[in-house]
Design a protein around this motif. Structure first.
Motif, mmCIF file in Angstrom:
data_model
loop_
_atom_site.group_PDB
_atom_site.id
_atom_site.type_symbol
_atom_site.label_atom_id
_atom_site.label_comp_id
_atom_site.label_asym_id
_atom_site.label_seq_id
_atom_site.Cartn_x
_atom_site.Cartn_y
_atom_site.Cartn_z
ATOM 1 N N LEU A 11 0.821 -1.203 0.000
ATOM 2 C CA LEU A 11 0.000 0.000 0.000
ATOM 3 C C LEU A 11 0.857 1.257 0.000
ATOM 4 C CD1 LEU A 11 -2.798 -1.052 2.534
ATOM 5 C CD2 LEU A 11 -3.014 -0.767 0.046
ATOM 6 N N SER A 12 1.968 1.216 0.755
ATOM 7 C CA SER A 12 2.869 2.373 0.793
ATOM 8 C C SER A 12 3.470 2.632 -0.578
ATOM 9 C CB SER A 12 3.980 2.144 1.826
ATOM 10 O OG SER A 12 3.435 2.032 3.114
ATOM 11 N N SER A 13 3.887 1.556 -1.253
ATOM 12 C CA SER A 13 4.469 1.705 -2.585
ATOM 13 C C SER A 13 3.446 2.269 -3.554
ATOM 14 C CB SER A 13 4.985 0.357 -3.099
ATOM 15 O OG SER A 13 6.011 -0.129 -2.255
ATOM 16 N N LEU A 14 2.179 1.782 -3.443
ATOM 17 C CA LEU A 14 1.127 2.264 -4.320
ATOM 18 C C LEU A 14 0.851 3.744 -4.075
ATOM 19 C CD1 LEU A 14 -1.083 1.722 -6.408
ATOM 20 C CD2 LEU A 14 -2.593 1.042 -4.529
ATOM 21 N N ALA A 15 0.839 4.132 -2.787
ATOM 22 C CA ALA A 15 0.599 5.535 -2.456
ATOM 23 C C ALA A 15 1.711 6.416 -2.994
ATOM 24 C CB ALA A 15 0.470 5.697 -0.937
ATOM 25 N N PHE A 16 2.951 5.933 -2.875
ATOM 26 C CA PHE A 16 4.098 6.696 -3.368
ATOM 27 C C PHE A 16 4.002 6.871 -4.884
ATOM 28 C CE2 PHE A 16 8.356 6.921 -5.174
ATOM 29 C CZ PHE A 16 8.899 7.971 -4.454
ATOM 30 N N ALA A 17 3.683 5.772 -5.595
ATOM 31 C CA ALA A 17 3.585 5.835 -7.052
ATOM 32 C C ALA A 17 2.465 6.770 -7.486
ATOM 33 C CB ALA A 17 3.363 4.431 -7.618
ATOM 34 N N THR A 18 1.334 6.729 -6.751
ATOM 35 C CA THR A 18 0.219 7.605 -7.082
ATOM 36 C C THR A 18 0.596 9.059 -6.891
ATOM 37 O OG1 THR A 18 -1.345 5.896 -6.424
ATOM 38 C CG2 THR A 18 -2.183 8.158 -6.543
ATOM 39 N N ALA A 19 1.317 9.353 -5.792
ATOM 40 C CA ALA A 19 1.757 10.727 -5.525
ATOM 41 C C ALA A 19 2.711 11.199 -6.602
ATOM 42 C CB ALA A 19 2.415 10.802 -4.144
ATOM 43 N N ALA A 20 3.599 10.300 -7.034
ATOM 44 C CA ALA A 20 4.554 10.673 -8.071
ATOM 45 C C ALA A 20 3.840 11.002 -9.366
ATOM 46 C CB ALA A 20 5.562 9.541 -8.287
ATOM 47 N N ARG A 21 2.800 10.183 -9.692
ATOM 48 C CA ARG A 21 2.058 10.445 -10.922
ATOM 49 C C ARG A 21 1.272 11.734 -10.813
ATOM 50 N NH1 ARG A 21 0.946 4.837 -10.658
ATOM 51 N NH2 ARG A 21 -1.116 5.287 -9.795
ATOM 52 N N ALA A 22 0.806 12.085 -9.613
ATOM 53 C CA ALA A 22 -0.023 13.270 -9.434
ATOM 54 C C ALA A 22 0.764 14.563 -9.568
ATOM 55 C CB ALA A 22 -0.705 13.225 -8.074
ATOM 56 N N PHE A 23 2.067 14.503 -9.347
ATOM 57 C CA PHE A 23 2.880 15.713 -9.436
ATOM 58 C C PHE A 23 2.895 16.232 -10.862
ATOM 59 C CE2 PHE A 23 7.020 17.591 -10.521
ATOM 60 C CZ PHE A 23 7.000 18.686 -9.680
ATOM 61 N N PRO A 24 2.758 17.547 -11.069
ATOM 62 C CA PRO A 24 2.560 18.582 -10.058
ATOM 63 C C PRO A 24 1.095 18.741 -9.641
ATOM 64 C CG PRO A 24 2.784 19.574 -12.219
ATOM 65 C CD PRO A 24 2.983 18.097 -12.421
ATOM 66 N N GLU A 25 0.904 19.077 -8.374
ATOM 67 C CA GLU A 25 -0.443 19.228 -7.844
ATOM 68 C C GLU A 25 -1.015 20.623 -8.074
ATOM 69 O OE1 GLU A 25 2.128 18.408 -5.769
ATOM 70 O OE2 GLU A 25 1.855 16.275 -5.350
#
Length: 323
Positions: A11-25
């Motif tokens: 779950l942590s890895s998934l959250a990290f990957a999602t945050a990376a894809r979301a950049f820039p916010e």
């Protein structure tokens, strides 16, 4: 059945990957250390227009002039290191300043993470048509033949045009030509046109209109090859002075602690924009050659080499360091 630890790690890895894809916010801010209208500001605005669609957010240019780039640099250093605030650094703020100043409020290398290059703008040696020379060799011969009689203009003591003039003097063996600092490139160019000084070395972006209007005469350009906008003007090497390459440049820098994955995403987006034919053509029309393939590491090495190169000129020309 997977353990709780493995599930949490996934779950942590998934959250990290999602945050990376979301950049820039949110919108990206490009901080320019000069007032609007100069070559750095023009390059930043052209890049911002092309970068927005690539990165998926609007890109805003903010001008923070003052203190030889320190106002803008300090603003970026103090910003959240999340990739949303970048500095549009120039040869003057991050190359020349470290070479001529005893102290700076920022470290041009240690305080920043290089993102990518934007482009380079060659400097060009210009004189007045009324001065009576039409080639670099003729200028050098006249300056040597009339020792202590002539001077050259710069945009100010410790400016990039000052160091360019001193490098030219060193290579051409012209120790008796006097440096006259003016309050900016415009007044320096005007001094050439009125005959107050023999020549100046100015950015192609600033001098192009005067050259095209035949009010100023270009004798040599500081790029490795001739420029498309001045096809008849030789390089310094072609004109008989090898080793004289003079250019100003711009690069994107982020706060030092910006996550590497965000640096990479910003760099990839900027390089994609710079590789586009439209942006490259618009930059070229402004006198700037786009550099669409400089990695973060290459940009950092280029910056370090430029600082050392300017320091070598300061030492060889015995230029007094500013406080």
């Amino acid at each position: 059945m997977p353990s709780r630890r493995l599930v949490l790690a996934g779950l942590s890895s998934l959250a990290f990957a999602t945050a990376a894809r979301a950049f820039p916010e949110r919108p990206i801010r490009l901080i320019v250390p000069f007032a609007p209208g100069g070559s750095t500001d023009v390059a930043a605005r052209l890049l911002a227009e092309a970068l927005g669609p690539v990165i998926g957010r609007s890109v805003i240019v903010e001008n923070r002039a003052g203190a030889n780039g320190a106002v803008a640099s300090d603003a970026v250093i103090r910003s959240e290191p999340d990739g949303h605030v970048l500095l549009v650094a120039s040869a003057s703020t991050h190359g020349v300043n470290p070479a001529v100043a005893r102290r700076l409020s920022f470290d041009p290398v240690a305080d920043f993470a290089p993102v990518t290059m934007i482009g380079t703008t060659p400097l060009v040696l210009v004189t007045s048509p009324a001065f009576g020379v039409t080639t670099l060799a003729a200028l050098v011969a006249r300056l040597r033949g009339e020792p202590a009689k002539h001077s050259y203009a710069s945009a100010g003591a410790g400016s990039i045009t000052h160091l360019a003039g001193e490098l030219f003097k060193l290579k051409a063996e012209l120790p008796d030509v006097v440096h006259v600092p003016y309050r900016g490139g415009g007044p320096a160019m005007q001094a050439v046109l009125t005959g107050e000084v023999a020549f100046t070395i100015e950015s192609l972006a600033s001098a192009a209109s005067l050259i095209e209007g035949k009010r100023a005469l270009a004798l040599a350009v500081g790029s490795p090859t001739r420029q498309a906008v001045l096809p008849d003007v030789p390089t310094f090497a072609e004109a008989g002075l090898p080793g004289v390459e003079l250019a100003t440049w711009n690069m994107l820098l982020a706060p030092k602690a910006t996550p590497p994955e965000r640096i990479e995403k910003l760099g990839e987006a900027a390089r994609t924009a710079l590789a586009g034919e439209t942006l490259r053509a618009r930059l070229a029309a402004a006198g700037t050659t786009a550099i669409p393939d400089a990695s973060s590491e290459q940009t950092g090495r280029y910056l370090a080499a430029q600082i050392e190169g300017f320091r070598a000129v300061v030492k060889a020309a015995q230029i007094a360091l500013a406080d």
